[in-house]
Design a protein around this motif. Sequence first.
Motif, mmCIF file in Angstrom:
data_model
loop_
_atom_site.group_PDB
_atom_site.id
_atom_site.type_symbol
_atom_site.label_atom_id
_atom_site.label_comp_id
_atom_site.label_asym_id
_atom_site.label_seq_id
_atom_site.Cartn_x
_atom_site.Cartn_y
_atom_site.Cartn_z
ATOM 1 N N GLY A 20 0.717 -1.232 0.115
ATOM 2 C CA GLY A 20 -0.176 -0.173 -0.057
ATOM 3 C C GLY A 20 0.880 1.270 0.049
ATOM 4 N N ALA A 21 0.300 2.447 -0.507
ATOM 5 C CA ALA A 21 1.038 3.704 -0.829
ATOM 6 C C ALA A 21 1.515 4.136 0.746
ATOM 7 N N LYS A 22 0.593 3.772 1.769
ATOM 8 C CA LYS A 22 1.103 4.625 2.970
ATOM 9 C C LYS A 22 2.030 4.037 3.779
ATOM 10 N N ARG A 23 2.186 2.496 3.368
ATOM 11 C CA ARG A 23 3.551 2.244 4.119
ATOM 12 C C ARG A 23 4.799 2.095 3.452
ATOM 13 N N PRO A 25 6.725 4.737 2.642
ATOM 14 C CA PRO A 25 7.737 5.769 3.083
ATOM 15 C C PRO A 25 8.185 4.954 4.571
ATOM 16 N N GLU A 26 7.361 4.200 5.381
ATOM 17 C CA GLU A 26 7.893 3.406 6.425
ATOM 18 C C GLU A 26 8.854 2.332 6.062
#
Length: 71
Positions: A20-23, A25-26
């Motif tokens: 997913g796009a939110k994870r 960067p993490e």
Amino acid sequence: MSLGLPEILLIAFVVMMLFGAKRIPELARALGRAHREYNRAKNELADEAKELMDAEEKATPQKADEKPEEK
């Protein structure tokens, strides 16, 4: 063997679908930290090995420079 643009896009697509796009960067930060830690440990081991080799060279006399003692 090198990766071309289609292969890189396919890998990016698979990563986006899996995480997913939110994870992303993490994951990138975690990967950067792991890479930094790996390099630090590698450099520490190289420095330690160099120190040990230098200590061994100082402790062991050079045979070419040394003359045998006569009694």
